[in-house]
Design an enzyme around this catalytic site. Structure first.
Site, short mmCIF file in Angstrom:
data_model
loop_
_atom_site.label_atom_id
_atom_site.label_comp_id
_atom_site.label_asym_id
_atom_site.label_seq_id
_atom_site.Cartn_x
_atom_site.Cartn_y
_atom_site.Cartn_z
N ASN A 18 -8.15 -2.72 -7.81
CA ASN A 18 -8.59 -1.42 -7.42
C ASN A 18 -9.00 -0.64 -8.66
O ASN A 18 -8.19 -0.49 -9.63
CB ASN A 18 -7.39 -0.46 -6.71
CG ASN A 18 -6.95 -1.56 -5.42
OD1 ASN A 18 -7.57 -1.79 -4.51
ND2 ASN A 18 -5.88 -2.18 -5.73
N CYS A 61 -5.27 6.24 -2.44
CA CYS A 61 -4.83 5.14 -2.82
C CYS A 61 -3.48 5.38 -3.58
O CYS A 61 -3.40 5.67 -4.37
CB CYS A 61 -5.80 4.11 -3.65
SG CYS A 61 -5.00 2.70 -4.07
N CYS A 89 0.91 -1.08 0.04
CA CYS A 89 -0.05 -0.01 0.17
C CYS A 89 0.89 1.31 -0.03
O CYS A 89 1.73 1.55 0.95
CB CYS A 89 -1.04 -0.05 1.09
SG CYS A 89 -1.87 1.54 1.35
#
Length: 468
Positions: free
Chosen positions: A191, A219, A74
């Site tokens: 995503n 994100c 991430c």
């Protein structure tokens, strides 16, 4: 257990230093779900665990989504953990962080601003045409790192953060994000990053994240993927590209030397809180009095799981969740339509993901008959529930299943109901805590047997767990 709560542009995380806590790794998925729950836990988009390095880094970061699934990496989480590493003395102003997707380097720029080198682009597909929500969409598909973090980049003209505050626009965009996230073109899911170009090297972006199954404030890897796709098309310079996300401003730089492209993400970090999680939150659910608040009914299509489940839920004052209806709600499509268009494998991938995302307390849950094919989903459902197998003899199942063309049953080519029954029977037996033989029973008798068997199981009198 001591924890730190941080956010990077609104993307929030719980961080635990497991070099001190020594929590067994098999507990991480369940712990992630409990800690990240915004009602019953601390609340976060993700859970990050710091471990000893094994590949020459300063330390290792293991990332879990809020649904307990393991994430590759991430970007905003990496920026936060870089600050955590510096603040806790794990590394200096330049640090090397081991992740599932590869090594990540981080730089401290100010007390709160951090820069990380994202994993390199390993897959880039432009002009991917996808059909969703009644029309065709053009997108780019990008993966960062190995194993790759999957992203779809979809341009939406006129996109603005205010869309999230407009009920109709949010509903439509949410439906599109959900459909693309589970699209058959993306075997791992994706995503979904919606964006628009608002000026020279300036973008606006909204991301529907897998694992969270909703829009998030930011994100980092998604932002890097969008800019990488636009850079390949010559639509951005790759130097200080500013991307406005709901949680703030992120900056992307692409450095190209000797044919190698390096991708950098810069943005704010914030330490929101530091504290100690309570013992009740940390205790595995099987060790608490609420360990079996759910009842999970499994069995063949036609076994009466939904019909029986509704009545059991009413009597025990529990919620009722029909797994098939959840799939239809999440995907916006009928079961048979999914099977017809995406095949049995595509349907099962979607069903597994949806079942893994069910978070419920005090509920009767009736997943589809194929749920027992997914160890991940069954493990998730069993964490807080008793599994009751409704056993119906094959001749009766054959009599009841007369509408296979529309029922949503995943039959392989040439496979009969008898073949499917015999294939599934040992799996139902494997996962069952209790078996209820329903042959010759009225609905009321089956319901009464389930309630009595569950009561005895909870009291530790389960014996074999099987009842006629």
């Amino acid at each position: 257990m001591k924890f730190t709560k941080m956010n990077g542009a609104g993307n929030d995380f719980i961080i635990v230093n497991n070099r001190n806590e020594a929590i067994p790794q098999e507990r991480f998925p369940a712990l992630a779900k409990r800690l990240c729950h915004r009602r019953f836990g601390i609340g976060a988009d993700g859970f990050m665990v710091v471990e000893e390095p094994s590949n020459g880094g300063d330390y290792k970061m293991i990332f879990y989504n809020s649904d307990g699934s393991l994430g590759e990496m991430c970007g905003n989480g990496a920026r936060c953990i870089a600050r955590y590493g510096y603040d806790k003395g794990l590394a200096g102003e330049v640090q090397h962080i081991e992740t599932t997707a590869g090594m990540v380097t981080g730089w401290r720029q100010t007390d709160s601003r951090y820069k990380v080198q994202l994993n390199p682009v390993t897959v880039m597909k432009q002009n991917v045409k996808l059909f969703a929500e009644g029309k065709e969409w053009n997108c780019a598909y990008v993966e960062l790192g190995d194993p790759g973090i999957p992203h779809a980049a979809v341009r939406i003209p006129g996109l603005a953060h205010s869309w999230l505050d407009d009920p109709e626009k949010r509903r439509n965009l949410f439906a599109l994000g959900r459909s693309l996230r589970f699209h058959e073109a993306f075997p791992k899911g994706a995503n979904v990053n919606f964006f628009d170009i608002t000026g020279e090297d300036q973008l606006v972006e909204l991301t529907y994240e897998r694992g969270v199954e909703d829009f998030t404030y930011a994100c980092g890897t998604g932002t890097g993927s969008v800019v990488s796709a636009l850079y390949e098309e010559g639509l951005v310079s790759g130097r200080d590209v500013q991307v406005s996300v709901p949680g703030g401003l992120l900056r992307i730089d692409i450095e190209e030397t000797e044919g190698e492209k390096k991708l950098f993400l810069t943005g704010p970090t914030c330490v929101a809180a530091e504290g100690e999680a309570g013992e009740e939150l940390l205790c595995p659910e099987e060790e608490t009095t609420a360990q079996h608040s759910n009842i999970i009914l499994i069995g063949m299509a036609g076994a009466g799981k939904s019909t029986t489940g509704v009545v059991v839920a009413k009597i025990l004052q529990k919620d009722f969740i029909d797994g098939d209806l959840v799939i239809q709600t999440v995907t916006g499509r009928g079961l048979q339509d999914i099977i017809d268009r995406e095949g049995n494998d595509g349907f099962r991938m979607i069903e597994n993901q949806v079942l893994c995302g069910i978070e419920a307390e005090n509920a009767v849950i009736a997943p589809g008959g194929s749920a027992i094919y997914y160890p991940q989903a069954m493990t998730h459902l069993r964490e807080n529930g008793i599994v009751v197998y409704l056993h119906v003899p094959l001749p009766e199942i054959q009599r009841r299943l007369t509408n296979l063309a529309t029922r949503g049953v995943t039959l392989a080519e040439g496979q009969t109901i008898a073949d499917l029954y015999n294939e599934r029977l040992p799996l139902y037996e494997k996962y069952a805590d209790i078996r209820i033989d329903t042959e010759g029973n009225t609905l009321e008798e089956t319901v009464a047997k389930i309630i009595e068997a569950v009561k005895e199981y909870e009291e530790g009198k389960e014996g074999t767990g099987f009842t006629g």
